[in-house]
Design an enzyme around this catalytic site. Structure first.
Site, PDB file in Angstrom:
ATOM      1  N   HIS A  78      37.064  12.203  62.014  1.00  0.00           N
ATOM      2  CA  HIS A  78      38.136  12.003  61.036  1.00  0.00           C
ATOM      3  C   HIS A  78      38.321  13.248  60.165  1.00  0.00           C
ATOM      4  O   HIS A  78      37.359  13.851  59.688  1.00  0.00           O
ATOM      5  CB  HIS A  78      37.805  10.802  60.147  1.00  0.00           C
ATOM      6  CG  HIS A  78      38.918  10.430  59.225  1.00  0.00           C
ATOM      7  ND1 HIS A  78      40.026   9.745  59.640  1.00  0.00           N
ATOM      8  CD2 HIS A  78      39.107  10.678  57.893  1.00  0.00           C
ATOM      9  CE1 HIS A  78      40.849   9.570  58.621  1.00  0.00           C
ATOM     10  NE2 HIS A  78      40.316  10.132  57.550  1.00  0.00           N
ATOM     11  N   VAL A 120      32.505  10.759  58.927  1.00  0.00           N
ATOM     12  CA  VAL A 120      32.731  11.951  59.737  1.00  0.00           C
ATOM     13  C   VAL A 120      33.250  11.591  61.127  1.00  0.00           C
ATOM     14  O   VAL A 120      33.638  12.481  61.889  1.00  0.00           O
ATOM     15  CB  VAL A 120      31.433  12.781  59.841  1.00  0.00           C
ATOM     16  CG1 VAL A 120      30.416  12.093  60.757  1.00  0.00           C
ATOM     17  CG2 VAL A 120      31.713  14.198  60.311  1.00  0.00           C
ATOM     18  N   GLU A 121      33.285  10.283  61.442  1.00  0.00           N
ATOM     19  CA  GLU A 121      33.726   9.884  62.782  1.00  0.00           C
ATOM     20  C   GLU A 121      35.025   9.070  62.707  1.00  0.00           C
ATOM     21  O   GLU A 121      36.099   9.647  62.659  1.00  0.00           O
ATOM     22  CB  GLU A 121      32.604   9.123  63.493  1.00  0.00           C
ATOM     23  CG  GLU A 121      31.387  10.018  63.738  1.00  0.00           C
ATOM     24  CD  GLU A 121      30.269   9.336  64.497  1.00  0.00           C
ATOM     25  OE1 GLU A 121      30.460   9.037  65.690  1.00  0.00           O
ATOM     26  OE2 GLU A 121      29.210   9.079  63.888  1.00  0.00           O
ATOM     27  N   MET A 122      34.932   7.731  62.656  1.00  0.00           N
ATOM     28  CA  MET A 122      36.145   6.917  62.681  1.00  0.00           C
ATOM     29  C   MET A 122      36.604   6.497  61.283  1.00  0.00           C
ATOM     30  O   MET A 122      37.734   6.047  61.105  1.00  0.00           O
ATOM     31  CB  MET A 122      35.932   5.707  63.588  1.00  0.00           C
ATOM     32  CG  MET A 122      35.663   6.130  65.031  1.00  0.00           C
ATOM     33  SD  MET A 122      35.114   4.798  66.125  1.00  0.00           S
ATOM     34  CE  MET A 122      36.679   4.003  66.477  1.00  0.00           C
TER      35      MET A 122
END
Length: 334
Positions: A78, A120-122
């Protein structure tokens, strides 16, 4: 078909250390694998609206067209943020003792929840995921079919269970090495057999054994000699971040080696793009031995023999968003 050649001593040793990938979907603890659950899990695996941006799905970092990972040093999440570690393959992950490089998720259910919520991901939340899924009637109906005995089946936990059920089907049987383990001595080339012999005799199999050639235990990266900071970043202390136990600094789950030829770059840092280089590094850091070129090439040839049949997955058609589906969050660089 010609009958397999007779087993030899090397084959007997290999059978004692390794197991072939089964052709049937394995059972999963506390999660009955049903057709309805698998179909729902497949949709969710490819569903980008589980992310707040509506851009990132499980398949983004675990691309089933590319060996079950993203072939990046570390994944991009993200806000175009760069993740801290290389994405492990999802293929055959059901056979691992735990998930993630540090083993912080005990199973695929727990693993499925992590990236969805990681900033930091979804960058989503359980509440947002449930609201999104409940906004689409087809998902509500599919959750009812997958979890028929529950009054309110659209839950974050059930999302994870469905994804786990689908991921349990992502196995890669029938590699040349599996055929060798099943008794066909001609399934491996002479060089691959030399590599297998070295893999056993040099000690590689002490960490990389079992059905997944790894994934069953935790070991220090640098048993004999620690690699440089370019390969072993000083600020990533591995399993220590989970257990807070001093002697588990720089300890990681032994990487599963199935389909390793498809999943460059290597190691948790993703800093090594050549499989031959990775073999050489492991020889020095884990075994304290400088392998010569012939040995490196033979071990690499053996590792290429553990690539199995890739899962045939038909791309699911996902439900259309409705007026109550939460709108995406802009992917602003951070």
């Amino acid at each position: 078909m010609a009958a397999p050649a007779h087993a030899d001593d090397l084959m007997d040793e290999a059978k004692a250390l390794f197991k072939p990938i089964p052709h049937a979907v394995p059972a999963v603890k506390n999660n009955a694998i049903t057709r309805e659950k698998v179909e729902l899990g497949k949709m969710l695996f490819f569903e980008p609206r589980l992310s707040s941006s509506h851009l990132i799905s499980c398949n983004t970092c675990h691309n089933l067209s590319m060996g079950g990972d993203d072939n990046l040093e570390t994944s991009i999440g993200h806000g175009w943020q760069k993740g801290p570690r290389n994405a492990p393959t999802v293929l055959n992950a059901v056979f691992n003792i735990a998930q993630f490089w540090d083993g912080r998720a005990e199973d695929l259910k727990a693993q499925a929840k992590g990236p969805v919520q990681a900033g930091v991901e979804m960058a989503s939340t359980p509440e947002l995921v449930v609201k999104t899924l409940k906004s689409m009637p087809e998902y509500v109906e599919r959750f009812k079919r997958a979890f028929p005995n529950e009054k309110d089946p659209v839950t974050f936990d059930n999302m994870a269970m469905a994804i786990e059920a689908f991921e349990a089907t992502l196995i890669t049987p029938a590699s040349p090495f599996d055929q060798y383990l099943e008794g066909n001595a001609n399934a491996l080339t002479a060089q691959q057999k030399q590599g297998l012999r070295l893999f056993i005799d040099k000690g590689c199999a002490s960490c990389h054994a079992g059905v997944n050639l790894g994934g069953e235990g935790y070991f220090p990266f640098g048993v004999v000699e620690k690699p440089g900071a370019d390969i072993l970043p000083a600020d990533d202390k591995g399993r220590f971040t989970v257990t807070k136990t001093a002697d588990e600094q720089y300890v990681f789950r032994a990487a599963p080696l199935r389909n390793i030829a498809l999943t460059a770059p290597y190691f948790h840092s993703g800093k090594v793009w050549s499989l031959e280089q990775a073999v050489a590094i492991m020889g020095e850091s884990q075994l304290g031995e400088k392998l010569n070129d012939k040995e490196i090439k033979a071990i690499t040839a053996f590792l290429e023999s553990v690539t199995g049949e890739q899962p045939k997955v038909e791309l699911p058609i996902l439900p259309v968003s409705t007026k109550t589906t939460p709108q995406p969050t802009a992917m602003i660089p951070r």
